[in-house]
Design a protein around this motif. Structure first.
Motif, PDB file in Angstrom:
ATOM      1  N   TRP A 129       0.833  -1.203   0.000  1.00  0.00           N
ATOM      2  CA  TRP A 129       0.000   0.000   0.000  1.00  0.00           C
ATOM      3  C   TRP A 129       0.868   1.253   0.000  1.00  0.00           C
ATOM      4  O   TRP A 129       2.065   1.195   0.256  1.00  0.00           O
ATOM      5  N   VAL A 148      -4.448   1.030   8.775  1.00  0.00           N
ATOM      6  CA  VAL A 148      -4.224   0.142   7.642  1.00  0.00           C
ATOM      7  C   VAL A 148      -4.082  -1.303   8.108  1.00  0.00           C
ATOM      8  O   VAL A 148      -4.675  -2.221   7.530  1.00  0.00           O
ATOM      9  N   SER A 152      -6.985  -4.106   7.359  1.00  0.00           N
ATOM     10  CA  SER A 152      -6.557  -5.174   6.444  1.00  0.00           C
ATOM     11  C   SER A 152      -6.845  -6.546   7.047  1.00  0.00           C
ATOM     12  O   SER A 152      -7.310  -7.456   6.354  1.00  0.00           O
ATOM     13  N   GLN A 191      -9.330  -2.234   0.040  1.00  0.00           N
ATOM     14  CA  GLN A 191      -9.425  -0.887  -0.521  1.00  0.00           C
ATOM     15  C   GLN A 191     -10.702  -0.183  -0.089  1.00  0.00           C
ATOM     16  O   GLN A 191     -10.706   1.026   0.170  1.00  0.00           O
ATOM     17  N   VAL A 199      -5.484   6.020   1.387  1.00  0.00           N
ATOM     18  CA  VAL A 199      -4.512   4.958   1.117  1.00  0.00           C
ATOM     19  C   VAL A 199      -4.971   4.157  -0.089  1.00  0.00           C
ATOM     20  O   VAL A 199      -6.157   3.855  -0.239  1.00  0.00           O
ATOM     21  N   LYS A 200      -4.025   3.803  -0.948  1.00  0.00           N
ATOM     22  CA  LYS A 200      -4.301   2.963  -2.108  1.00  0.00           C
ATOM     23  C   LYS A 200      -3.620   1.611  -1.915  1.00  0.00           C
ATOM     24  O   LYS A 200      -2.438   1.549  -1.598  1.00  0.00           O
ATOM     25  N   VAL A 201      -4.386   0.551  -2.104  1.00  0.00           N
ATOM     26  CA  VAL A 201      -3.853  -0.809  -1.999  1.00  0.00           C
ATOM     27  C   VAL A 201      -3.332  -1.228  -3.364  1.00  0.00           C
ATOM     28  O   VAL A 201      -4.104  -1.336  -4.329  1.00  0.00           O
ATOM     29  N   THR A 202      -2.038  -1.448  -3.463  1.00  0.00           N
ATOM     30  CA  THR A 202      -1.426  -1.853  -4.727  1.00  0.00           C
ATOM     31  C   THR A 202      -1.580  -3.342  -4.976  1.00  0.00           C
ATOM     32  O   THR A 202      -1.851  -3.772  -6.096  1.00  0.00           O
TER      33      THR A 202
END
Length: 292
Positions: A129, A148, A152, A191, A199-202
């Motif tokens: 992330w 986060v 998660s 996400q 926050v962006k979850v890659t």
């Protein structure tokens, strides 16, 4: 609250201006002290105020590292974010907080949950992330890094309860056999929970998956039994095909004409030879087809 750009200037030009200001003010002070008749309080106080102003303006310098943002606040109010790397200068009254924009990852702890069939399993995941909105990360949640991690693990638990551990005959995805589907679902679940924190979850991937210890042995035996059944099924299918081919070739070439009783005996013998786990001992028949 969304991120916006804060006021800032390139630091090097401002440094040169302030250096020039310090030199001019110092020259002013020296020339004033050189004339004792003019070195009174009325002349010294303005020089002192200029020195104080230059010192105050020097507090506006700060550094921005690559892939970092500096969140600026003016008396508690969000003033914007500076992302331009290097030496910068801004309003000296701004309070600044650095926020990393680099890609980060963490591995969750091993969670014990029940799958959709009710079987207790152990599962863990790796989440990649990064912060994409510094304003939301700082002001919308109390501690975005802790947020986060907790969210998660919550998403991982929710996702694990939606699928069985092993695949069934209905074709639905399972945790063990449909990795891409499971990882995509997990990333979407995380996400949805982290969007409010900027926050962006890659990427999100399962890193550990196993039955819980209390049922692991029983599930292992069930898997072994399933594997044995599948292997036996394949062996029987192949043996039947070979017997069918052998009888067909014998009949087509006219090698021997067998009645139903002898045909059944031959089929039985061939199946025993082909499906047996151990080597068979041949018996030589020295009589006719109808005598042993």
């Amino acid at each position: 609250m969304n991120e916006r750009n804060a006021f800032s200037l390139a630091g090097i030009p401002v440094v040169l201006i302030l250096i020039a200001g310090w030199l001019l003010t110092g020259w002013w002070l020296v020339t004033t002290l050189a004339t004792p008749s003019e070195a009174g309080p009325a002349q010294i106080i303005p020089i002192g105020l200029v020195f104080a102003l230059l010192g105050f303006l020097s507090k506006g310098f700060f550094q921005v590292q690559p892939n970092q943002g500096q969140v600026a606040q003016l008396f508690g109010r969000y003033a914007g974010t500076v992302r331009d790397a290097g030496l910068r200068w801004t309003n000296p009254f701004y309070a600044k907080r650095p926020i990393s924009l680099r890609v980060r990852n963490f591995e969750s702890g091993k969670l014990k949950v029940n799958d959709s069939d009710g079987n207790p399993i152990e599962i863990a995941a790796i989440v990649v992330w990064q912060v994409v909105d510094t304003a939301e990360a700082v002001f919308c949640v109390d501690d975005y890094e802790n947020f986060v991690q907790i969210q998660s693990e919550s998403a991982l638990r929710q996702m694990a309860q939606s699928y069985p551990y092993d695949a069934h005959d209905d074709g639905k995805p399972s945790l063990r056999s449909h990795g891409d589907v499971i990882n995509s679902h997990l990333a979407n679940e995380i996400q949805q929970r982290l969007g409010k924190a900027g926050v962006k979850v890659t990427e999100a991937r399962i890193s550990h998956l196993a039955y819980a210890q209390e049922i692991a042995q029983a599930m292992l035996q069930r898997q072994q039994a399933g594997a044995i059944i599948a292997a036996r099924t394949r062996i029987v299918e192949g043996a039947v095909s070979m017997v069918e081919m052998a009888l067909g070739e014998l009949g087509k070439r006219g090698v021997v004409d067998l009645d139903n009783e002898r045909r059944a005996a031959m089929v039985s013998n061939l199946l025993v030879v082909l499906c047996g786990e151990r080597g068979t001992q041949p018996v030589v028949n020295t009589g006719t087809l109808y005598t042993g």
